[in-house]
Design a protein around this motif. Structure first.
Motif, PDB file in Angstrom:
ATOM      1  N   ASP A   1       0.849  -1.086  -0.210  1.00 50.95           N
ATOM      2  CA  ASP A   1      -0.202  -0.089   0.077  1.00 50.95           C
ATOM      3  C   ASP A   1       0.851   1.472   0.007  1.00 50.95           C
ATOM      4  OD1 ASP A   1      -1.788   1.989   0.529  1.00 50.95           O
ATOM      5  OD2 ASP A   1      -2.368   1.358   2.277  1.00 50.95           O
ATOM      6  N   MET A   2       0.792   1.938  -1.222  1.00 56.79           N
ATOM      7  CA  MET A   2       1.610   3.240  -1.224  1.00 56.79           C
ATOM      8  C   MET A   2       0.685   4.402  -1.053  1.00 56.79           C
ATOM      9  SD  MET A   2       4.685   2.214  -1.563  1.00 56.79           S
ATOM     10  CE  MET A   2       5.761   3.410  -2.337  1.00 56.79           C
TER      11      MET A   2
ATOM     12  N   LYS B   1      -0.290   1.003 -12.223  1.00 57.18           N
ATOM     13  CA  LYS B   1      -1.695   0.556 -12.230  1.00 57.18           C
ATOM     14  C   LYS B   1      -2.414   1.358 -11.263  1.00 57.18           C
ATOM     15  CE  LYS B   1      -4.782  -3.230 -11.943  1.00 57.18           C
ATOM     16  NZ  LYS B   1      -5.646  -2.572 -11.766  1.00 57.18           N
ATOM     17  N   ALA B   2      -1.777   1.725 -10.281  1.00 57.10           N
ATOM     18  CA  ALA B   2      -2.598   2.683  -9.224  1.00 57.10           C
ATOM     19  C   ALA B   2      -2.836   3.983  -9.928  1.00 57.10           C
ATOM     20  CB  ALA B   2      -1.673   2.844  -7.805  1.00 57.10           C
ATOM     21  N   PHE B   3      -1.892   4.471 -10.726  1.00 60.27           N
ATOM     22  CA  PHE B   3      -2.130   5.834 -11.338  1.00 60.27           C
ATOM     23  C   PHE B   3      -3.389   5.896 -12.522  1.00 60.27           C
ATOM     24  CE2 PHE B   3       2.545   6.671  -9.918  1.00 60.27           C
ATOM     25  CZ  PHE B   3       2.125   7.198  -8.973  1.00 60.27           C
ATOM     26  N   LEU B   4      -2.860   4.739 -13.236  1.00 64.80           N
ATOM     27  CA  LEU B   4      -3.942   4.384 -14.273  1.00 64.80           C
ATOM     28  C   LEU B   4      -5.597   4.086 -13.618  1.00 64.80           C
ATOM     29  CD1 LEU B   4      -2.185   1.351 -16.145  1.00 64.80           C
ATOM     30  CD2 LEU B   4      -3.050   3.954 -17.071  1.00 64.80           C
TER      31      LEU B   4
ATOM     32  N   CYS C   1       9.846   8.166  -9.746  1.00 59.06           N
ATOM     33  CA  CYS C   1      10.779   7.635  -9.512  1.00 59.06           C
ATOM     34  C   CYS C   1      10.901   6.578  -8.090  1.00 59.06           C
ATOM     35  CB  CYS C   1      12.254   8.117  -9.745  1.00 59.06           C
ATOM     36  SG  CYS C   1      12.107   8.738 -11.400  1.00 59.06           S
ATOM     37  N   CYS C   2      10.172   5.867  -7.763  1.00 60.29           N
ATOM     38  CA  CYS C   2       9.979   5.083  -6.382  1.00 60.29           C
ATOM     39  C   CYS C   2      10.852   3.846  -6.542  1.00 60.29           C
ATOM     40  CB  CYS C   2       8.633   4.599  -6.469  1.00 60.29           C
ATOM     41  SG  CYS C   2       8.371   3.784  -4.667  1.00 60.29           S
ATOM     42  N   ALA C   3      11.908   4.199  -5.526  1.00 61.96           N
ATOM     43  CA  ALA C   3      12.809   2.878  -5.319  1.00 61.96           C
ATOM     44  C   ALA C   3      13.476   2.604  -6.557  1.00 61.96           C
ATOM     45  CB  ALA C   3      12.332   1.808  -4.565  1.00 61.96           C
ATOM     46  N   SER C   4      13.727   3.405  -7.521  1.00 60.45           N
ATOM     47  CA  SER C   4      14.530   3.067  -8.733  1.00 60.45           C
ATOM     48  C   SER C   4      15.655   3.768  -9.029  1.00 60.45           C
ATOM     49  CB  SER C   4      13.523   3.139  -9.892  1.00 60.45           C
ATOM     50  OG  SER C   4      13.088   4.438  -9.936  1.00 60.45           O
ATOM     51  N   LEU C   5      15.744   5.048  -8.814  1.00 67.35           N
ATOM     52  CA  LEU C   5      16.920   5.661  -9.053  1.00 67.35           C
ATOM     53  C   LEU C   5      18.125   5.207  -8.121  1.00 67.35           C
ATOM     54  CD1 LEU C   5      15.620   9.433  -9.479  1.00 67.35           C
ATOM     55  CD2 LEU C   5      16.844   7.880 -11.259  1.00 67.35           C
ATOM     56  N   LEU C   6      17.775   4.512  -6.832  1.00 63.74           N
ATOM     57  CA  LEU C   6      18.755   4.106  -5.982  1.00 63.74           C
ATOM     58  C   LEU C   6      19.738   3.160  -6.480  1.00 63.74           C
ATOM     59  CD1 LEU C   6      17.826   1.178  -5.265  1.00 63.74           C
ATOM     60  CD2 LEU C   6      16.195   2.285  -3.485  1.00 63.74           C
TER      61      LEU C   6
ATOM     62  N   ASP D   1       9.731   1.666   5.624  1.00 64.72           N
ATOM     63  CA  ASP D   1       9.735   0.749   4.496  1.00 64.72           C
ATOM     64  C   ASP D   1       8.099   0.365   4.719  1.00 64.72           C
ATOM     65  OD1 ASP D   1       9.250  -1.497   2.463  1.00 64.72           O
ATOM     66  OD2 ASP D   1      11.707  -1.099   2.501  1.00 64.72           O
ATOM     67  N   ASN D   2       7.117   0.636   3.630  1.00 68.25           N
ATOM     68  CA  ASN D   2       5.932   0.011   3.603  1.00 68.25           C
ATOM     69  C   ASN D   2       5.583  -1.337   3.419  1.00 68.25           C
ATOM     70  OD1 ASN D   2       5.075   2.819   3.800  1.00 68.25           O
ATOM     71  ND2 ASN D   2       4.218   2.910   1.702  1.00 68.25           N
ATOM     72  N   ARG D   3       6.779  -2.214   3.431  1.00 63.14           N
ATOM     73  CA  ARG D   3       6.853  -3.830   3.482  1.00 63.14           C
ATOM     74  C   ARG D   3       6.773  -4.007   4.928  1.00 63.14           C
ATOM     75  NH1 ARG D   3      11.320  -4.526  -0.810  1.00 63.14           N
ATOM     76  NH2 ARG D   3      12.001  -2.666   0.509  1.00 63.14           N
TER      77      ARG D   3
END
Length: 192
Positions: free
Chosen positions: A21-22, A51-54, A100-105, A175-177
């Motif tokens: 859940d973000m 998918k959430a944004f769509l 850019c969620c947890a990707s640029l890292l 972290d949301n996890r």
């Protein structure tokens, strides 16, 4: 090295992230976006955020560097997710928002300025940009992946070298996890 990790562990990564859940972060990102705004999900992983944004009524383009995750994200989102790297982004002022969620890292620290500049050029004036990094101040490797950890000072330095990009606000989150105990630096930026 990092891409190979996602190739080899795509099922586990997909299952471990797709239902996280973000919504607490989506709120900060979307509050100034107009309905139907075009979002780039850069490094989309499982496709969860696409998918959430769509589902919220936005238009979304998405890419990931792992062909295994692209395949799963295509199926999950119902849109064509592209196989690409950050440096393949060559659009100019195309997107109202970039996620850019947890990707640029996973971008090596020495490559981050060029990568951020390419993404900044793809953002329209007035556009919103979200990024998140594991909180810290070093480049490291863990479990077959490389990470560039960022704190507020490092982020400020990186962004100061970008034309017309400013940090609106940052916050640190857990972290949301549920199985993770990590801190994240989240940032909302805007293009002037």
């Amino acid at each position: 090295m990092t891409i190979q990790f996602y190739q080899d562990n795509a099922d586990d990564f997909f299952e471990g992230t797709v239902n996280v859940d973000m919504s607490n972060i989506y709120h900060h990102f979307t509050k100034n976006l107009s309905k139907g705004a075009l979002i780039l999900d850069a490094g989309c992983g499982s496709g969860r955020d696409t998918k959430a944004f769509l589902d919220m009524g936005y238009s979304v383009e998405a890419f990931d560097a792992s062909s295994e995750l692209v395949s799963r994200a295509n199926e999950y989102t119902g849109i064509e997710v592209k196989l690409a790297l950050f440096n393949d982004v060559d659009s100019l002022a195309k997107y109202e928002a970039i996620w850019c969620c947890a990707s640029l890292l996973h971008v090596p620290e020495v490559e981050l300025p060029l990568t951020l500049n390419k993404l900044a050029e793809a953002l329209k004036p007035g556009g919103t940009w979200y990024m998140s990094f594991k909180y810290g101040d070093k480049q490291r490797e863990k479990d077959g992946r490389s990470f560039t950890d960022i704190n507020e000072q490092r982020l400020t330095t990186l962004v100061s070298n970008l034309n017309n990009i400013g940090i609106i606000f940052t916050w640190i989150s857990e972290d949301n996890r549920p199985s993770r105990n990590e801190k994240w630096l989240n940032a909302i930026l805007v293009k002037r």
